[in-house]
Every structure is written in C-alpha cells, then in structure tokens.
Motif scaffolding. Sequence first.
Motif, mmCIF file in Angstrom:
data_model
loop_
_atom_site.group_PDB
_atom_site.id
_atom_site.type_symbol
_atom_site.label_atom_id
_atom_site.label_comp_id
_atom_site.label_asym_id
_atom_site.label_seq_id
_atom_site.Cartn_x
_atom_site.Cartn_y
_atom_site.Cartn_z
ATOM 1 N N ALA A 1 80.739 78.299 61.515
ATOM 2 C CA ALA A 1 80.912 77.022 62.084
ATOM 3 C C ALA A 1 82.413 76.805 62.630
ATOM 4 O O ALA A 1 82.324 76.342 63.849
ATOM 5 N N ALA A 2 83.208 77.122 62.110
ATOM 6 C CA ALA A 2 84.625 76.911 62.431
ATOM 7 C C ALA A 2 85.015 77.709 63.869
ATOM 8 O O ALA A 2 85.538 77.180 64.702
ATOM 9 N N LYS B 1 85.235 68.789 61.280
ATOM 10 C CA LYS B 1 85.336 69.872 62.123
ATOM 11 C C LYS B 1 86.501 70.698 61.625
ATOM 12 O O LYS B 1 87.723 70.155 61.668
ATOM 13 N N CYS C 1 89.482 68.046 65.210
ATOM 14 C CA CYS C 1 89.478 69.281 64.354
ATOM 15 C C CYS C 1 90.725 69.587 63.472
ATOM 16 O O CYS C 1 91.788 69.364 63.761
ATOM 17 N N GLY D 1 86.052 63.231 65.669
ATOM 18 C CA GLY D 1 86.056 64.370 66.362
ATOM 19 C C GLY D 1 87.391 65.319 66.335
ATOM 20 O O GLY D 1 87.388 66.116 67.246
ATOM 21 N N ARG E 1 82.747 78.517 65.967
ATOM 22 C CA ARG E 1 82.005 78.113 66.969
ATOM 23 C C ARG E 1 82.656 76.586 67.498
ATOM 24 O O ARG E 1 82.685 76.495 68.690
ATOM 25 N N ASN E 2 83.466 75.890 66.615
ATOM 26 C CA ASN E 2 84.067 74.752 67.113
ATOM 27 C C ASN E 2 85.122 75.243 68.175
ATOM 28 O O ASN E 2 85.351 74.479 68.973
ATOM 29 N N SER E 3 85.862 76.415 67.864
ATOM 30 C CA SER E 3 86.746 77.029 68.951
ATOM 31 C C SER E 3 86.192 77.228 70.110
ATOM 32 O O SER E 3 86.675 77.001 71.210
ATOM 33 N N GLU F 1 83.254 75.953 71.163
ATOM 34 C CA GLU F 1 83.241 74.755 72.155
ATOM 35 C C GLU F 1 84.231 74.241 72.783
ATOM 36 O O GLU F 1 84.152 73.530 73.899
ATOM 37 N N VAL G 1 88.926 74.323 62.642
ATOM 38 C CA VAL G 1 88.969 75.625 63.446
ATOM 39 C C VAL G 1 89.996 76.361 62.796
ATOM 40 O O VAL G 1 90.987 75.952 61.865
#
Length: 216
Positions: free
Chosen positions: A202-203, A167, A141, A139, A205-207, A209, A169
């Motif tokens: 998606a990237a 993932k 990034c 997990g 959204r990862n930030s 999160e 970012v």
Amino acid sequence: MIDLHMHTVFSDGELIPSELVRRAQVAGYKAVGITDHADLSNFEHIIANVGRFAREHGHFFDVTVLTGLEITHVPPSLIPDMTAKAREAGAQYVVVHGETVVEPVAPGTNLAAIEAGVDILAHPGLITDEEVALAAEKGVCLEITTRGGHSYTNGLVAALARKHGAKLVIDNDAHAPRDLVGPEMRRAIALGAGMTAAEIEAAERNSWEIVQRLMK
Ligand SMILES: [Zn+2]
Ligand SMILES: [Zn+2]
C-alpha cells in the motif's frame, strides 16, 4: 521502486542531479523526486534549477524525475506561507523535514506541515496520535525512512498510521550513493518497522499515486 525524497548538491547531497538520477536508475528506481533542503533563501533557486534539469534532461534517463523540495528547519508558524510560496514557484510537491529525534527540529513542525496540507511529512519522529489522525484526514503521507538515525522512530510511525488509517510512503532521503538502498533492504527496513506485506504494498502504491497525479 520509487523514491520521493532525495538530495543533491543544491543542498547537502553529494551528487549533481544527473549522477543521482543515473545511479537511481541503475539501482532500479523508476521514478525519483529531488527534494533539496529549502527555506526562503534558496527555494526559488532550487525549483528553477532542479526543475529545468527535470524538464529538459529528465526524460533522457529511463526514470521519471519530479521536482519537489524539503522545507527544512523553517519555524512552524512560517510553514504554511513557505508551502504556498513553493507551490507558486513551481514545486510539483512539497515535503517538510519532520521532527526527527536526531536533529533539533522545532516542536510544532509536524503539526504545521500537516495543517498546511503538504504532500509528505518526512521522518516525523515522535509524532502524536492527534497529528497522525489529522494527517489521515488531510491526506498527508507520513514517511518511513531508510535513513539511519531518522529511522529510529519508524516503528511508531507505522503503528500510528495503521491505527488512524494514515497513508505511508517509503523513502531513502538519499544524500550519497550508498543511501540508495535496493529492494531487499528497503523491504527489510519496512518489515522491521512492523509493517505487514500488505502495508508495504500500500505504501509503494501511495508513492505511485503521487507520481501519477503529478505527471498528468
Ligand atoms: Zn540533508
Ligand atoms: Zn531530506
């Protein structure tokens, strides 16, 4: 927009935190993370001072301000201990300065950072299949960077992340006002790295999160 990789005068950035955050606010950023270059000599100083700024003054800006740091040019064998020390000292998240092709970063830095379970591996350069697969598993990034030079290998990072389900970012690695790119350039750089619109979403959204997890 969110950016989780920025430098101030606490390392080699040009601006004090107040000016960097104000400029980020005006440029359209909703959350930023200050991640000055750190090693054993200065990590406590950065966390204490940037952390104090973020806690006491951060909310006067219309921007969420997080306190991280970027472990930089620390020998790979010391990265796990340095990561643990940073977290103990109050770093909300840890970035490692990855094996960019434009600096003599020690080989083994990417792997050590991934094994240590850091939050973000910045500009990982010529990262390998095995390392990206491990990043996906842990997990961690991987960063697509808008910074000139470090960005030479964005295409490889994006392609391997897609292959292994890692993932991503997107970060500026801002050191000066001109580095705070707007939404169009940010998107252009990500598209230029071969990312699809869905992968860019998606990237981002990862930030979000990461920010939401840290603000709990
Ligand atoms: Zn720097
Ligand atoms: Zn950096």
